[in-house]
Design an enzyme around this catalytic site. Sequence first.
Site, PDB file in Angstrom:
ATOM      1  CG  HIS A  19      37.067  40.108 101.221  1.00 33.53           C
ATOM      2  ND1 HIS A  19      36.359  38.944 101.058  1.00 33.53           N
ATOM      3  CD2 HIS A  19      37.147  40.681  99.994  1.00 33.53           C
ATOM      4  CE1 HIS A  19      36.027  38.801  99.790  1.00 33.53           C
ATOM      5  NE2 HIS A  19      36.491  39.841  99.112  1.00 33.53           N
ATOM      6  CB  CYS A  79      34.078  36.421 106.667  1.00 37.05           C
ATOM      7  SG  CYS A  79      33.772  36.100 104.931  1.00 37.05           S
TER       8      CYS A  79
END
Lengths: 343, 426
Positions: B173, B215
């Site tokens: 992440h 991301c």
Amino acid sequence: MDFSVAFPALVAGRLALAYSPLSDWLKDDHLLSSPLTSYSRCAVRSVLPGQYTLVLMLKTRYLLNPYIWLPTLALSTSSFENTLCVLSLLFACQGRPSASVLTLALLTQLSMPLVLLLLPILLLIVTSPVSCLASPRPFLADIRKTLPLLAEFIAYSVVLSLAATLVCGNRLWVTQSWIAPLVLPDLTPNPGLWWYFFTEMFDHFRPFFLMVHLLIYVVPMCIKFQHDMLYACFLLLGVFATFKAYPTLSEPGLFLSMTALFPETFAYLHWPIVTALLHLHASLLLPLFHSLWLVQGTGNANFFYASTLVFGMANGAALLDAIWAGLRIALGELKDGCEVIQE
Amino acid sequence: MASSLLASWLRLYPTVQVFATWTGITCAQVNSQDIPARQFFERHGGSTSGHTNNWAVLVCASRYWFNYRHMANALGMYRTVKRLGIPDSNIILMLADDVACNPRNKVPGCVYADQARSLDLYGDNIEVDYRGYEVTVENFLRVLTGRMDPSVPRSKRLLTDDRSNIFVYMTGHGGNEFLKFQDNEEISAFDIADAFEQMWQKKRYNEIFFMIDTCQANTMYSKFYSPNILATGSSDIHENSYSHENDYDIGVAVIDKFTHYILQFMEGINKTSQASMQDLFNIYDYKKFDSNAGVRSDLFGRPLTHALVTDFFGGVAQAEVLKSSLPEVRAEADFESWDTSPSSATHTDDYIVPLVLPDITDTGNSSTEPVPDNNESLFPEPHLMDLFVSARAAPGSLRGAMAGTARSWASTLIVLALVAWVCAKR
């Protein structure tokens, strides 16, 4: 049943079986091993009347014995050895000494341990093949008559070895072909007893079990059955089937089929049912445990070795029974109240 | 004054001349030694890489069961680089959690990257170097820079040298210039950039290929400043990277889009592939990824069409056959007539034989730059070429074969004669 119909039918059936897909499945199976084309005739010998029916019985007992035709489907050379062995005995019985000695020399080229059949075959040539099991008598013929035959055998062996060396271009075939059964270099699992034995046993004992163990049976058998040398040959074949270095199914097959040559012994067999059942057990367990160990991987070598022990026991039981029956015939019918005991 | 200067110069002239010739000779020697080495590297597929070994650092930075797909990403890359030839000793695999042996895993011991469960990424032969709580920012930076305690075992070290190509893959992440490790710490883009600079100063790499699937991934490579780094990320700033497939039995997403398409491309690559990095980047498509995957190549010294995929993903070794292994072959005369590739005309030594590996990748991934395939139409397989030459050069073997058949016929006749004689004897 007409012989001229049955025999071709059997041969046709056998050849059809050979060309069926079954042979591909069995090909190169190291349990079985024998080649396709060798299809030996069994020894034609009988002392009873009804010769042709007996001959038919002999032939069917040989041809239908699964221990004989399974190795031929697997394309092993032990069928050739069977052929030559039986031919040698046949020529010896028919009184053709040179042919017998030549086939024995050819047999020795293929399978060296069977050279131990030389002594009984020479004695068989010298005596008569007529069965004297029921009336044993000491050895009548002249042993010295075997010496020129021995020389002939050596000469044939030398010529054949020369031919073999010529084909190979060198003498390496001697180690591969002759020394291998004495030394047992390859411990691939087979229906015999030694492959497992020598993974566990010290190498110190190899000469004893491989060489001495076969040697020691020859002379006593020949002495004990000097009245019927063919029976001695037959028993020695049984010994070799059990204790040979790289046995296949065809040697015990030959031994079992050859019992048909001595129907007079059937009445005196101790435990024919036990032997038959042991063979049945062994023939079922051998492929089962082999597949369980090597194909599926859920068993281990001990399974297969146990089944080879059962097989060895079956062979041993047959051999012991044959020896007992061969000797027992000489005593004939028993009077009431008498028993036969072994000292 | 001038005459005295001239006189002193004349006296010094011999030494100067000797010195000049000596430097000239050594420079010429260096140059002449350089040429065969460069030619060796350039000969095979035109790869201009100059690396001699390959390493891979594969990091999955997130833990917990719902981050199954990050573990599958890293394991998919692991399997790919192993398949293409990088050994376990050259791979540092860091997995922050163990999903294969997680009690919630319906297929224990297996990690799948697709719903059809076609390939078990965990398998039998896997070596995880940093697992669980060992995957920290500190350990990652220590791995990269090589500054670790002497007690750390070799399998956990990145033992690269200045000829190593390193493939660094990170997944987890992330956000704007950060990547989350283990739910309690972050690594920033500056940290990685500084680590790479330390590696450059310490000559710990030849080229680095940095790939990141998180991301806002492209922000992570925006701060690099060391040379010879090629970087790619799965999504741009203010964009998310999306997962690709869910497995309804396992209950979580099993792979991310970016990594999935990269792995799909890599399945068509094998060790001899001549596909270039440009071919890899050509598969980037917003419609497939739902994000703008980016590439940074300004720090990278070579054109992307010249950089092979196997320069980073595979452990491909270049090998050449020494002619001395075939003694009876007249090498030079024959080979000069066959080999028409440009480099062979220049070299006169007979110890190197140019063997051009055939291009056997599927046509979809063929590189645009010209591969020297002049030999392919005549002799598609190099070793067949050598066999033809040696067969031509050795006529004695034919006589040997005839002698063999003669010998076997002779022995057959002997045996048949013996049998006939015995039969006739009676």
